[in-house]
Every structure is written in structure tokens, then in C-alpha cells.
Design an enzyme around this catalytic site. Structure first.
Site, PDB file in Angstrom:
ATOM      1  N   ARG A 122      11.745 104.150  19.641  1.00  0.00           N
ATOM      2  CA  ARG A 122      10.694 103.137  19.507  1.00  0.00           C
ATOM      3  C   ARG A 122       9.871 102.932  20.763  1.00  0.00           C
ATOM      4  O   ARG A 122       8.798 102.341  20.705  1.00  0.00           O
ATOM      5  CB  ARG A 122      11.336 101.809  19.090  1.00  0.00           C
ATOM      6  CG  ARG A 122      11.980 101.932  17.739  1.00  0.00           C
ATOM      7  CD  ARG A 122      12.867 100.761  17.455  1.00  0.00           C
ATOM      8  NE  ARG A 122      12.140  99.578  17.053  1.00  0.00           N
ATOM      9  CZ  ARG A 122      12.677  98.390  17.016  1.00  0.00           C
ATOM     10  NH1 ARG A 122      13.938  98.217  17.381  1.00  0.00           N
ATOM     11  NH2 ARG A 122      11.981  97.345  16.639  1.00  0.00           N
ATOM     12  N   GLN A 128       4.839 104.462  17.549  1.00  0.00           N
ATOM     13  CA  GLN A 128       4.731 103.043  17.174  1.00  0.00           C
ATOM     14  C   GLN A 128       4.168 102.801  15.792  1.00  0.00           C
ATOM     15  O   GLN A 128       4.545 101.843  15.129  1.00  0.00           O
ATOM     16  CB  GLN A 128       3.960 102.289  18.241  1.00  0.00           C
ATOM     17  CG  GLN A 128       4.845 102.137  19.452  1.00  0.00           C
ATOM     18  CD  GLN A 128       4.278 101.254  20.521  1.00  0.00           C
ATOM     19  OE1 GLN A 128       3.258 100.599  20.334  1.00  0.00           O
ATOM     20  NE2 GLN A 128       4.918 101.255  21.659  1.00  0.00           N
ATOM     21  N   ASP A 131       6.967 102.633  13.224  1.00  0.00           N
ATOM     22  CA  ASP A 131       8.096 101.762  13.549  1.00  0.00           C
ATOM     23  C   ASP A 131       8.407 100.743  12.438  1.00  0.00           C
ATOM     24  O   ASP A 131       7.977  99.585  12.472  1.00  0.00           O
ATOM     25  CB  ASP A 131       7.819 101.049  14.880  1.00  0.00           C
ATOM     26  CG  ASP A 131       9.052 100.349  15.413  1.00  0.00           C
ATOM     27  OD1 ASP A 131      10.049 100.238  14.671  1.00  0.00           O
ATOM     28  OD2 ASP A 131       9.023  99.902  16.566  1.00  0.00           O
ATOM     29  N   SER A 134      10.277  97.464  13.452  1.00  0.00           N
ATOM     30  CA  SER A 134       9.416  96.378  13.931  1.00  0.00           C
ATOM     31  C   SER A 134       8.636  95.751  12.785  1.00  0.00           C
ATOM     32  O   SER A 134       8.568  94.522  12.681  1.00  0.00           O
ATOM     33  CB  SER A 134       8.425  96.897  14.982  1.00  0.00           C
ATOM     34  OG  SER A 134       9.088  97.121  16.191  1.00  0.00           O
ATOM     35  N   TYR A 227      17.381  97.706  23.883  1.00  0.00           N
ATOM     36  CA  TYR A 227      18.293  96.993  22.991  1.00  0.00           C
ATOM     37  C   TYR A 227      19.353  96.255  23.799  1.00  0.00           C
ATOM     38  O   TYR A 227      19.547  96.513  24.988  1.00  0.00           O
ATOM     39  CB  TYR A 227      19.007  97.976  22.059  1.00  0.00           C
ATOM     40  CG  TYR A 227      18.111  98.581  21.017  1.00  0.00           C
ATOM     41  CD1 TYR A 227      17.670  97.822  19.935  1.00  0.00           C
ATOM     42  CD2 TYR A 227      17.708  99.903  21.091  1.00  0.00           C
ATOM     43  CE1 TYR A 227      16.854  98.363  18.960  1.00  0.00           C
ATOM     44  CE2 TYR A 227      16.888 100.466  20.115  1.00  0.00           C
ATOM     45  CZ  TYR A 227      16.470  99.684  19.054  1.00  0.00           C
ATOM     46  OH  TYR A 227      15.665 100.228  18.093  1.00  0.00           O
TER      47      TYR A 227
HETATM   48  P1  NAD Z   1      17.459  94.153  17.249  1.00  0.00           P
HETATM   49  O1  NAD Z   1      17.028  93.912  15.835  1.00  0.00           O
HETATM   50  O2  NAD Z   1      18.330  95.310  17.514  1.00  0.00           O
HETATM   51  O3  NAD Z   1      18.206  92.844  17.758  1.00  0.00           O
HETATM   52  C1  NAD Z   1      17.590  91.570  17.669  1.00  0.00           C
HETATM   53  C2  NAD Z   1      17.795  90.818  18.949  1.00  0.00           C
HETATM   54  O4  NAD Z   1      19.153  90.441  19.059  1.00  0.00           O
HETATM   55  C3  NAD Z   1      17.480  91.615  20.210  1.00  0.00           C
HETATM   56  O5  NAD Z   1      16.490  90.923  20.959  1.00  0.00           O
HETATM   57  C4  NAD Z   1      18.808  91.669  20.945  1.00  0.00           C
HETATM   58  O6  NAD Z   1      18.663  91.632  22.354  1.00  0.00           O
HETATM   59  C5  NAD Z   1      19.496  90.424  20.426  1.00  0.00           C
HETATM   60  N1  NAD Z   1      20.942  90.394  20.598  1.00  0.00           N
HETATM   61  C6  NAD Z   1      21.857  91.379  20.393  1.00  0.00           C
HETATM   62  N2  NAD Z   1      23.098  90.935  20.685  1.00  0.00           N
HETATM   63  C7  NAD Z   1      22.978  89.635  21.055  1.00  0.00           C
HETATM   64  C8  NAD Z   1      23.901  88.646  21.445  1.00  0.00           C
HETATM   65  N3  NAD Z   1      25.210  88.874  21.540  1.00  0.00           N
HETATM   66  N4  NAD Z   1      23.408  87.414  21.763  1.00  0.00           N
HETATM   67  C9  NAD Z   1      22.088  87.137  21.682  1.00  0.00           C
HETATM   68  N5  NAD Z   1      21.160  88.048  21.316  1.00  0.00           N
HETATM   69  C10 NAD Z   1      21.605  89.282  21.001  1.00  0.00           C
HETATM   70  O7  NAD Z   1      16.238  94.236  18.226  1.00  0.00           O
HETATM   71  P2  NAD Z   1      14.695  94.490  17.941  1.00  0.00           P
HETATM   72  O8  NAD Z   1      14.055  93.239  17.517  1.00  0.00           O
HETATM   73  O9  NAD Z   1      14.599  95.637  17.024  1.00  0.00           O
HETATM   74  O10 NAD Z   1      14.134  94.849  19.376  1.00  0.00           O
HETATM   75  C11 NAD Z   1      14.956  95.104  20.479  1.00  0.00           C
HETATM   76  C12 NAD Z   1      14.111  95.426  21.676  1.00  0.00           C
HETATM   77  O11 NAD Z   1      13.341  96.585  21.461  1.00  0.00           O
HETATM   78  C13 NAD Z   1      13.145  94.367  22.098  1.00  0.00           C
HETATM   79  O12 NAD Z   1      13.143  94.361  23.500  1.00  0.00           O
HETATM   80  C14 NAD Z   1      11.838  94.845  21.640  1.00  0.00           C
HETATM   81  O13 NAD Z   1      10.775  94.315  22.415  1.00  0.00           O
HETATM   82  C15 NAD Z   1      12.031  96.304  21.884  1.00  0.00           C
HETATM   83  N6  NAD Z   1      11.091  97.092  21.125  1.00  0.00           N
HETATM   84  C16 NAD Z   1      10.310  97.937  21.816  1.00  0.00           C
HETATM   85  C17 NAD Z   1       9.366  98.654  21.156  1.00  0.00           C
HETATM   86  C18 NAD Z   1       8.459  99.547  21.916  1.00  0.00           C
HETATM   87  O14 NAD Z   1       8.570  99.667  23.107  1.00  0.00           O
HETATM   88  N7  NAD Z   1       7.541 100.154  21.259  1.00  0.00           N
HETATM   89  C19 NAD Z   1       9.224  98.555  19.788  1.00  0.00           C
HETATM   90  C20 NAD Z   1      10.072  97.678  19.104  1.00  0.00           C
HETATM   91  C21 NAD Z   1      11.007  96.952  19.795  1.00  0.00           C
END
Ligand code: NAD
Length: 408
Positions: A122, A128, A131, A134, A227
Site C-alpha cells: 500500500r 494506491q 487500494d 483503504s 502497520y
Molecule cells: P489496519 O486496518 O491494519 O488497523 C487499524 C488500526 O488499528 C491501525 O491504525 C493500527 O495501528 C491500529 N492498531 C493495531 N493494533 C492496535 C492496538 N493494539 N491498539 C490500538 N490500535 C491498534 O490499518 P489501516 O487502517 O489499514 O492502516 C494502517 C496504516 O497504513 C496507517 O498508517 C495508514 O495511514 C497506512 N496506510 C498507508 C497507505 C499509503 O501509504 N498509501 C495506504 C493505506 C494505509
């Protein structure tokens, strides 16, 4: 000859569809032939004739499976569907490769090229538009906040009326990735007082930029690829204890925490549930067969505790906003189809930094190194001179994080 793409009707309980009439007409204009299984879009309010008008052929399931080079789906195929697949066909969807290795093995045996959205690198900017995690998390976060507002027995905003003043609701969002940020933004727009919490320290700025308060605990758990990592049992205990006080102070708790390929972390213990005030609403977006973030949550079920709190198992939120979720999903599918085809040919380059990770299986092999790691297989070496996803991610991560903070 045009490449034939098809989309299947999902199992009961899944309202989304992987292809919309808008994407059909775009694909047809680009010289693809599109087959749609009868009734595939009905639950997302896309009837068969909308697909026909867009240029697709509406067919039965057997034809949609047997005639296509590329088959799009939301959820992983059943064992019966896998039996109908043929060697060399490509399938695209949320195939759960990290948590369902039996399906992965069955697809490999069939020599199917299985592209699993969960494996998308991602942080690579070219990926993107593909994705799905997202796009679907964003829909889910929005819907979760609306559902919470609907179930809560009081107002979300502050109300000053001749009959008195109503205090605003206090909403806590645990896990502030894409879904959590969208839930925060939506609850804020409804007028609630919102706070957010995550183990990734990087999410503080994103939460605060939405006007919410970021809660801090002594546990920090940033992992690889943006992550969170899985916490140790001691860290989990510490986190649960520290969160308990915050949970008791809030009226609505929306939980979204996930660690890819693992059981969701338990953030709200049974004790916290028992101590919640009557009328408290828990919306658990992580609720699945693997477990959830809230003790006692059950997928797609609302549990009411003796003390009058509601625990909503809300792992299916994207399916509950099916038209918007399908629009985005189909756009992501179209981006993959465009990427993996050239001059009416399927081109699945396992050494491409995006496709080499998105591909769970091809020609009987497990391709994605992330999946190979999860299956305890040795790393697959890319051909010389190709760029690895992780090396591009190192330069791309920062430039893309701004978009993510909006929960796009
Ligand atoms: P996810 O669905 O895997 O998890 C959701 C959230 O739960 C995350 O923010 C994670 O840090 C949190 N989490 C996990 N264990 C936890 C715990 N024990 N206590 C509290 N929180 C906890 O994550 P997501 O929403 O798919 O995204 C994860 C990361 O990836 C984010 O930083 C997002 O910005 C990033 N991301 C980047 C891109 C990119 O660069 N293009 C695209 C999508 C997401």
C-alpha cells in the site's frame, strides 16, 4: 480477441458487488468483454438491466466462471467455486490469504492466478488506485459513526433549547488507521466530542488534524509497512488497564484495531464492558470469526449487556453501505485489470513490485513474499534489476501519508 472479465454474485449476507455499470462501460470502451452473473448487483441497487445497458452480458454463474480470463469478486471463493476455476484464470478480490491458507493452497493446486487485495503493497504510490483496504475501511468508518449515532439514546451534538441543554456525546475511537480516522471525522461532523487512540505514535498528528484529542498510553507498537505490530501479552495487559479509564468516561466506543493476518487485539476487556455506563454503545469494526476488539462482540450481531450497554459486531460495515462501497471497490478492480493487461493479453509479471506482492498464487506457486513469510516458505528472489516494493516504499511512504490522514 477481447479479454473477458466477469463479476460474480456474492454469498448471502454480502451486499457489495465487485463490478458496477460505470466500470463496465469504461472497460467495454477499452475493448474488454464483460460478463456479469445474474443478480450480482441487486443488493447494491445495480439491477441486471443497468449492466446490460452499460454493455455487459448478464449470464448464469457457470458461464461467468468458465468464460472469463479475469474474475472479480468481493469475498474469497467457496470451495465449490474453486473447483470450477481453470488453470491460468485470474481472480481478484479480498481472498483472505493471510488468515485462510487452505483457500490459498486450493487456488495454487488449481494453478489459478489469485490476486489478493490484502497483499497489496500500500505504500507504493502506483498501487494506491488499487487500494481496496483503504476504500472499504473508509466506507466502514463512516458507517460505524452513523450507526453509533443512530443507536445512541441521546444527541451527538450539544443542543441548547427552551427545554434545556443537552450535552454533546463523548466518542472514543480505538485504532486510528483509515477506518478510525473516517469515524472520527464523521462523529466530529455530527457534533460529538471525539478522542482517538492508536499504538502507532505517527497517528497522533492525523487524529489532532481532525480536531480530536489523541489519548496516550505507555504502549507503543509501530510495526512494518505503516502497520501496527502484535503486542506482547504484557503490553496488551498494560494497554487494557490504561484504556479502561478512558472507556468508562465515554458514551460511544468505536474500535477498528487490526494487525494484518492476526487475531484482532482485545482492547476492551469484559471488566470494561461490565463497568460501562448504561446506554454505552460499542461498535466493533474488527468483529469477525477470528475475534474482535471488544470482549463478547459477535459478528453481525448486537449483544445487549445486563447493564444496558450495546456491543455491535460491525465487521460488515462496508457491506451495509453497498452502493458506495461497490463503486470504490469496482474502481480499485478496474485499476488492477488495467495494470495486468496489455494489447488484449493478460500480463502477470511476478517481478513487478506491485503484482509480485498482490499475487498470492500463480502457476501453482505462492508468489507474494509477504504471504510466503506467513506460510513459512523461503523468500522468492526477484529477477535482477527489478525494484522491490519495500525499496520504493522507503521513498514513497512520506509523500503519501498526507492523503491517508484524510482517511481517503
Ligand atoms: P489496519 O486496518 O491494519 O488497523 C487499524 C488500526 O488499528 C491501525 O491504525 C493500527 O495501528 C491500529 N492498531 C493495531 N493494533 C492496535 C492496538 N493494539 N491498539 C490500538 N490500535 C491498534 O490499518 P489501516 O487502517 O489499514 O492502516 C494502517 C496504516 O497504513 C496507517 O498508517 C495508514 O495511514 C497506512 N496506510 C498507508 C497507505 C499509503 O501509504 N498509501 C495506504 C493505506 C494505509
Amino acid at each position: 480477441m477481447a479479454i473477458v472479465v466477469s463479476a460474480l454474485k456474492e454469498a448471502d449476507g454480502e451486499n457489495r458487488v465487485a463490478m458496477t455499470p460505470d466500470i463496465v462501460s469504461r472497460l467495454v470502451k477499452s475493448n474488454y468483454e464483460v460478463l456479469i452473473e445474474q443478480g450480482a448487483g441487486v443488493n447494491a441497487f445495480y439491477p441486471d438491466d443497468a449492466y446490460t445497458q452499460a454493455g455487459a452480458k448478464v449470464v448464469d454463474r457457470n458461464e461467468a466462471i468458465s468464460q472469463a480470463s479475469i474474475i472479480a469478486m468481493i469475498d474469497k471463493p467457496s470451495a465449490a467455486t474453486i473447483q470450477q476455476l481453470k488453470a491460468g484464470q485470474a481472480i481478484i478480490g479480498l481472498l483472505a490469504p493471510l488468515t485462510d491458507q487452505d483457500t490459498v493452497k486450493a487456488l495454487a493446486e488449481k494453478k489459478v492466478s489469485a490476486l489478493a487485495f490484502e497483499l497489496l503493497p500500500r505504500t507504493v504510490s502506483r498501487a494506491q488506485t488499487m487500494d481496496v483496504l483503504s476504500s472499504q475501511s473508509s466506507v466502514a468508518g463512516y458507517k460505524a459513526a452513523l450507526l453509533a449515532a443512530d443507536r445512541f439514546s441521546r444527541y451527538f451534538p450539544m443542543m441548547i433549547t427552551a427545554a434545556g441543554t443537552a450535552k454533546p456525546a463523548k466518542v472514543l475511537v480505538l485504532g486510528t488507521g483509515v477506518a478510525g480516522l473516517q469515524a472520527i471525522g464523521t462523529a466530529k461532523r455530527l457534533g460529538a466530542v471525539v478522542s482517538g487512540y492508536d499504538v502507532r505514535p505517527a497517528s497522533r498528528g492525523e487524529v489532532e488534524s481532525l480536531g480530536a484529542t489523541f489519548l496516550t498510553t505507555s504502549v507503543s507498537g509501530a510495526g512494518e509497512g505503516g502497520y501496527a505490530r502484535q503486542l506482547t501479552p504484557e503490553e496488551t495487559q498494560q494497554q487494557q488497564d490504561e484504556l479502561a479509564g478512558f472507556i468508562a468516561e465515554n458514551n460511544v466506543i468505536i474500535t477498528t484495531a487490526q494487525v494484518p493476518g492476526r487475531k484482532p487485539p482485545l482492547l476492551v476487556t469484559q471488566k470494561s464492558v461490565d463497568e460501562a455506563k448504561p446506554g454505552t454503545i460499542f461498535v466493533d469494526l474488527a468483529a469477525s470469526e477470528l475475534g474482535g476488539n471488544v470482549a463478547g462482540s459477535k459478528p453481525a450481531t448486537t449483544v445487549t449487556t445486563d447493564a444496558g450497554a450495546q456491543i455491535i459486531g460491525a465487521g460488515d460495515m462496508a457491506s451495509q453501505l453497498p452502493s458506495a462501497a461497490s463503486d470504490m471497490f469496482a474502481k480499485n478492480v478496474q485499476a488492477v485489470i488495467t495494470y495486468i493487461t496489455k494489447d488484449d493479453q493478460l500480463t502477470l509479471d511476478v517481478d513487478d513490485d506491485v503484482i509480485g506482492e498482490l499475487l498470492a498464487t500463480k502457476d501453482g506457486e505462492i508468489i507474494s513474499n509477504r504471504l510466503r513469510g506467513a506460510m513459512k516458505l523461503p523468500e522468492r528472489k526477484a529477477a535482477e534489476g527489478t525494484v522491490s516494493a519495500s525499496s520504493e516504499a522507503a521513498t514513497d511512504g512520506q509523500s503519501t501519508s498526507k492523503n491517508d490522514s484524510k482517511g481517503a
